[in-house]
Design a protein around this motif. Structure first.
Motif, PDB file in Angstrom:
ATOM      1  N   ILE A  59       0.837  -1.196   0.000  1.00  0.00           N
ATOM      2  CA  ILE A  59       0.000   0.000   0.000  1.00  0.00           C
ATOM      3  C   ILE A  59       0.874   1.248   0.000  1.00  0.00           C
ATOM      4  O   ILE A  59       0.617   2.203  -0.738  1.00  0.00           O
ATOM      5  N   GLY A  60       1.944   1.202   0.787  1.00  0.00           N
ATOM      6  CA  GLY A  60       2.886   2.330   0.790  1.00  0.00           C
ATOM      7  C   GLY A  60       3.441   2.564  -0.611  1.00  0.00           C
ATOM      8  O   GLY A  60       3.457   3.687  -1.116  1.00  0.00           O
ATOM      9  N   GLY A  61       3.861   1.489  -1.271  1.00  0.00           N
ATOM     10  CA  GLY A  61       4.444   1.593  -2.613  1.00  0.00           C
ATOM     11  C   GLY A  61       3.424   2.125  -3.620  1.00  0.00           C
ATOM     12  O   GLY A  61       3.720   3.018  -4.409  1.00  0.00           O
ATOM     13  N   SER A  62       2.197   1.582  -3.552  1.00  0.00           N
ATOM     14  CA  SER A  62       1.169   2.030  -4.492  1.00  0.00           C
ATOM     15  C   SER A  62       0.877   3.514  -4.296  1.00  0.00           C
ATOM     16  O   SER A  62       0.742   4.259  -5.261  1.00  0.00           O
ATOM     17  N   LEU A  63       0.771   3.919  -3.034  1.00  0.00           N
ATOM     18  CA  LEU A  63       0.467   5.323  -2.776  1.00  0.00           C
ATOM     19  C   LEU A  63       1.600   6.216  -3.269  1.00  0.00           C
ATOM     20  O   LEU A  63       1.357   7.294  -3.808  1.00  0.00           O
ATOM     21  N   LEU A  64       2.816   5.717  -3.086  1.00  0.00           N
ATOM     22  CA  LEU A  64       3.958   6.504  -3.551  1.00  0.00           C
ATOM     23  C   LEU A  64       3.925   6.670  -5.071  1.00  0.00           C
ATOM     24  O   LEU A  64       4.097   7.775  -5.602  1.00  0.00           O
ATOM     25  N   VAL A  65       3.676   5.549  -5.761  1.00  0.00           N
ATOM     26  CA  VAL A  65       3.595   5.617  -7.229  1.00  0.00           C
ATOM     27  C   VAL A  65       2.418   6.512  -7.624  1.00  0.00           C
ATOM     28  O   VAL A  65       2.510   7.329  -8.549  1.00  0.00           O
ATOM     29  N   PHE A  66       1.330   6.374  -6.883  1.00  0.00           N
ATOM     30  CA  PHE A  66       0.151   7.192  -7.158  1.00  0.00           C
ATOM     31  C   PHE A  66       0.497   8.683  -7.031  1.00  0.00           C
ATOM     32  O   PHE A  66       0.151   9.489  -7.891  1.00  0.00           O
TER      33      PHE A  66
END
Ligand code: ADP
Ligand code: MG
Lengths: 254, 325
Positions: free
Chosen positions: A115-122
């Motif tokens: 989730i951290g990674g997705s939010l960062l990419v987002f």
């Protein structure tokens, strides 16, 4: 401190390979900033569902966010591999913990990464996505649910794989291969409904398709009846994979 | 469950892997603040016993209580009060010496201040100053071992399992580690210690169980073992020539000789016996038959090591006899 907090902290501190994590973040950004724009010239905007029409670069940018979910999942397998290879698996099981706490701590650490990674990419993709998203409460719920279920599925998948394979090298090779199969047969790059029937069928068997479709539907407010069905299937798939991972985990010999 | 007065109380503990009896009807107990040694050759069943007593492996049969808790039903309670240094390496790969002790203390829920103090003390006592910032992956085998032993003392415990903890350590560090352990025992810690090195067992242990092929063949204090088995004499001899095939076997098969060892560096044959006056003529007779010349032969006091080798080879002979006869 809570036992899960302690174990999750350790997983993140000790078992994360920072270099590969960095590349796992860079990888989706190429889709967002290069591939999407490059293909805009030959792919006209199309309807996503619910009457929502978007450009290919937007379509792909959303797909790239969900891509980080598989990356994170692979990490769950790596954490377990490192612990077994370095004798920390046994060490922790002889400490003041239960097997369930240990495996859950890996899943939670994986969720944090996913989730951290997705939010960062987002966030990084926001310049591309920002103007077009139409956030609603329901949409945000779908969005988050897709990421959680996706990370759960791929985390559990990687754990089961990690238990089943004899060496960490084999695990790396097989998980990388599985990664590509999931990626290229999913709807990250193309909408299944517009693909040839054979590819559409394969695509609709792929959990990453559901993650991506649900995520996009939430993001662009483009939910259709198919998306609700996909959500149901994804819940079941994530649950089944989780049970498989737990069963596999219990069979690890010490 | 009745609370046992013993820290470890084991009865008929058995572990079978398929056909293989790894540990067979092992029975013993240890008292508080005692160092109890498991001494045995490779494959004797030492690690398997530890894995069972630390709840990692379920026993095939038998009962055990550890710290007054039942092994089968109260595993979690046991694990909260024990420490384990495994025989295999164990380290966190993304960390250095100091941070890995820090994280290990954290997962054991040791308060931050206490953690810091203990890390400094342990780095000092285990002589790890020079490599305290080195990544665990870059440590030498001996350094990693030192870290593994030191790390376990970060948290409180009533009982510590040490599975061949000094393997790979040089003699000075080894003595250092053993002395640190002795200090902890004075403070009330109970230790279950395995080794195949006899001097170590003698230096550290209050009682020693000699284990071979999964079975305990003797339990006693080092002193008593020495008295009981050390009353024997050792006969040592050298040959002028290399020994031909069959010579060693021929001597070992004698009734009065339990085992014959050969030390390559000094080219010395050594055997123990309670009747050297019978053995010496026998050795001369066999050497003569092989046309060998004995250049020197003498009688010495048997050591605990002789006793140990004797016990194990006698036991192996008996087992073989039982299986074939
Ligand atoms: N998981 C296992 N499966 C089958 N055999 C095993 C297993 N673990 C240990 N053994 C066997 O059990 C015996 C005792 O092993 P172990 O307890 O490791 O001995 P030690 O620690 O005294 O060297 C050995 O013969 C070993 O090969
Ligand atoms: Mg062993």
């Amino acid at each position: 401190m809570n036992v899960y907090l302690r174990l999750v902290y350790r997983n993140l501190r000790a078992n994360l390979d920072k270099i590969s994590l960095f590349f796992e973040l860079i990888f989706p950004l190429f889709f967002v900033f290069v591939q999407g724009y490059a293909l805009n010239g030959i792919v006209p905007p199309f309807e996503l569902g619910n009457g929502v029409v978007i450009s290919y670069s937007l379509f792909l940018a959303a797909g790239a966010v969900t891509l980080t979910v598989i990356n994170a999942g692979t990490n769950a397998g790596t954490q377990l591999w490192y612990d077994r290879k370095n004798g920390m698996f046994e060490q922790i099981l002889m400490g003041p913990f239960t097997r369930a706490q240990y495996i859950l701590s890996i899943i939670i650490a994986t969720l944090v990464i996913g989730i951290g990674g997705s939010l960062l990419v987002f966030l990084l993709a926001f310049p591309v996505l920002g103007a077009s998203i139409s956030p609603t409460i329901q949409g945000a719920a779908l969005f988050v649910l897709a990421l959680i279920l996706g990370t759960m599925f791929f985390g559990a998948f990687a754990i089961a794989l990690s238990v089943g394979l004899k060496s960490s090298e084999t695990f790396q090779i097989v998980s990388t291969f599985a990664f590509f199969v999931f990626l290229f047969t999913s709807t990250v790059f193309f909408p299944a409904t517009k693909a040839p029937p054979a590819i559409e069928t394969v695509s609709l068997l792929n959990p990453l398709t559901y993650v991506t479709d649900i995520f996009r539907a939430g993001l662009f407010n483009a939910a259709t009846p198919l998306v609700s069905l996909e959500l149901g299937v994804l819940v079941v798939e994530a649950a089944v994979m989780f049970v498989i991972a737990v069963l596999a985990f219990r069979r690890i010999r010490v | 469950m009745t609370t046992s007065e013993y820290v470890i109380d084991v009865k008929d503990l058995t572990k079978r892997f398929g056909e293989k009896m790894a540990v067979e009807n092992v029975t013993f107990n240890t008292k508080r603040s005692e160092v109890f040694g498991f001494l045995g050759p490779n494959g004797a069943g030492k690690t398997t016993t530890i894995k069972m007593l630390t709840t990692l492996l379920p026993p095939t049969s038998g009962t055990a209580s550890v710290l007054g808790f039942d092994l089968k039903t109260q595993g979690r309670k046991i694990r909260e009060r024990i420490g384990v240094v495994q025989q295999q390496d164990s380290f966190d790969q993304g960390l250095n010496v100091e941070t890995s002790m820090e994280v290990y203390g954290l997962i054991w829920d040791v308060p931050k201040k206490l953690r810091r103090d203990r890390i400094d003390e342990l780095i000092e006592r285990f002589g790890m100053h020079d490599f305290r910032k080195l990544a665990t992956l870059d440590l030498s085998a001996g350094q990693r071992r030192r870290l593994q032993v030191a790390r376990e003392f970060i948290h409180d415990m009533d009982l510590l399992f040490l599975d061949e903890p000094t393997v790979g350590l040089d003699p000075i560090v080894r003595r250092n580690v053993l002395d640190y352990i002795k200090d902890k025992v004075k403070d009330g810690l109970t230790i279950f210690f395995t080794t195949h090195i006899l001097e170590e067992a003698e230096y550290l242990c209050d009682r020693i169980a000699v284990i071979n092929q999964g079975r305990i063949i003797q339990i006693d204090t080092p002193g008593n073992l020495k008295r009981r088995f050390g009353s024997a004499k050792a006969v040592e001899f050298n040959l002028q020539e290399e020994s031909p095939p069959g010579f060693v076997e021929n001597i070992s098969s004698q009734e009065s000789i339990s085992s014959l060892t050969y030390d390559k560096s000094t080219k010395t044959y050594r055997t123990t016996t309670s009747r050297p006056e019978l053995v010496i003529p026998e050795i001369y007779r066999i050497a003569d038959r092989f046309r060998l010349t004995i250049s020197s032969i003498f009688i010495a006091q048997a050591t605990l090591e002789d006793a140990f080798i004797n016990m194990v080879t006698e036991d192996d002979k008996e087992t073989k006899g039982r299986e074939t006869g």
